[in-house]
Design an enzyme around this catalytic site. Structure first.
Site, PDB file in Angstrom:
ATOM      1  N   ASP A  73      -6.426   0.938   0.949  1.00 21.63           N
ATOM      2  CA  ASP A  73      -6.518   1.258   2.371  1.00 21.63           C
ATOM      3  C   ASP A  73      -7.908   0.860   2.863  1.00 21.63           C
ATOM      4  O   ASP A  73      -8.676   0.208   2.148  1.00 21.63           O
ATOM      5  CB  ASP A  73      -6.219   2.742   2.612  1.00 21.63           C
ATOM      6  CG  ASP A  73      -7.322   3.655   2.104  1.00 21.63           C
ATOM      7  OD1 ASP A  73      -8.243   3.174   1.394  1.00 21.63           O
ATOM      8  OD2 ASP A  73      -7.280   4.865   2.409  1.00 21.63           O
ATOM      9  N   LYS A  91       0.835  -1.202   0.000  1.00 20.61           N
ATOM     10  CA  LYS A  91       0.000   0.000   0.000  1.00 20.61           C
ATOM     11  C   LYS A  91       0.871   1.255   0.000  1.00 20.61           C
ATOM     12  O   LYS A  91       0.690   2.157  -0.829  1.00 20.61           O
ATOM     13  CB  LYS A  91      -0.919   0.019   1.221  1.00 20.61           C
ATOM     14  CG  LYS A  91      -1.871   1.204   1.239  1.00 20.61           C
ATOM     15  CD  LYS A  91      -2.604   1.331   2.559  1.00 20.61           C
ATOM     16  CE  LYS A  91      -1.723   2.014   3.588  1.00 20.61           C
ATOM     17  NZ  LYS A  91      -2.454   2.362   4.833  1.00 20.61           N
TER      18      LYS A  91
END
Length: 293
Positions: A178, A160
């Site tokens: 997320d 991420k």
């Protein structure tokens, strides 16, 4: 003579002044339990949602303040388990004290911990920052690498974080999975996966690679402003007709408007230094206005 059958009561006539009752639109996926949405229909709907969000959030952007890849990398590591707003309120002093990987690598751990304390989990985060700064200094000549396989080797950096840095500092397309992204793509029935990497793979298969970075920004913007985790503002949502989860939140338009956040709710955003095209107010510095968070 037999009894006459009772006369039928006349049907009440509808008053001409009464407005016709509009049926609430049936979101896709709820029209019929017998006819599940095909993959082709889902892909078309997903791409339409992306187009709609592009019109709603033409100014979508990363909501972390940064001036170079190193600052974005550090800010993204700090953003775990806290808001981008709190990170942005903390990093000005941090980057003034440690402007380069070499500076941060030489930091006194206790001093670094104290400086990032407002972001939470400051001891673990300080350890990650020291580790990645030292790795950048020793292994990459003090420069943030522009490859996924290099970034994920740095302490505290996962896919991420790597995709955030690649997409916004190097222009390399990537999906930022997320909590907001994960929640919305599941609500929209784009994927049933639970693991971030599997979610990333399935969403990547729906959209052209060139769309990945901006798609991430739009979805995250929408999740923060309208499609909240606990009380989504369904009645104020511009993509409600395309959403299978419509009705999970507040559907009354006036009540839904009160749930809108940041610029959609007429309040400051998360960046102290937002882009020039951002239509909202800049966020206040740390301690200036607690209600803004």
């Amino acid at each position: 003579m037999g009894e006459q059958p009772p006369e039928k009561a006349p049907r009440p006539r509808k008053k001409a002044s009464e407005p016709p009752q509009k049926a609430a639109p049936t979101p896709p996926g709820k029209a019929s339990a017998k006819k599940p949405e095909s993959r082709l229909a889902m892909v078309r709907r997903a791409r339409r949602i992306n187009r709609e969000l592009a019109e709603v959030y033409p100014y979508a952007h990363p909501e972390l303040d940064f001036r170079n890849p190193f600052e974005l990398l550090v800010a993204t590591v700090l953003s775990a388990q806290t808001t981008d707003l709190r990170v942005n309120q903390t990093t000005p002093a941090l980057f003034a004290a440690y402007p380069t990987p070499e500076d941060m690598a030489a930091a006194v751990p206790e001093e670094l911990e104290e400086m990032i304390r407002p972001t939470g989990f400051f001891r673990a985060k300080a350890k990650s920052l020291l580790g990645l700064a030292q790795a950048l200094r020793d292994d990459f000549g003090g420069e943030v690498p522009g490859r996924l396989e290099d970034l994920v080797k740095l302490p505290g950096v996962g896919r991420k974080t790597a995709n955030v840095v690649l997409g916004n500092a190097f222009g390399v397309p990537g999906l930022t999975v997320d909590t907001h992204f994960q929640r919305l793509v599941q609500r929209w029935k784009w994927t049933a996966q639970k693991e971030p990497e599997k979610i990333e793979a399935e969403i990547a298969a729906i959209f052209p690679r060139s769309e990945w970075t901006m798609l991430s920004h739009r979805i995250i913007f929408h999740g923060r402003r309208i499609c909240h985790a606990r009380r989504p503002a369904c009645g104020a949502c511009p993509i409600a007709p395309l959403c299978p989860a419509y009705g999970e939140g507040e559907t009354d338009p006036e009540k839904a408007k009160k749930l809108l956040k940041y610029e959609k709710g007429g309040k400051p955003g998360q960046r102290l230094s937002p882009p020039p095209d951002y239509p909202g107010q800049p966020a206040p510095p740390l301690g200036a206005d607690p209600s803004a968070s």
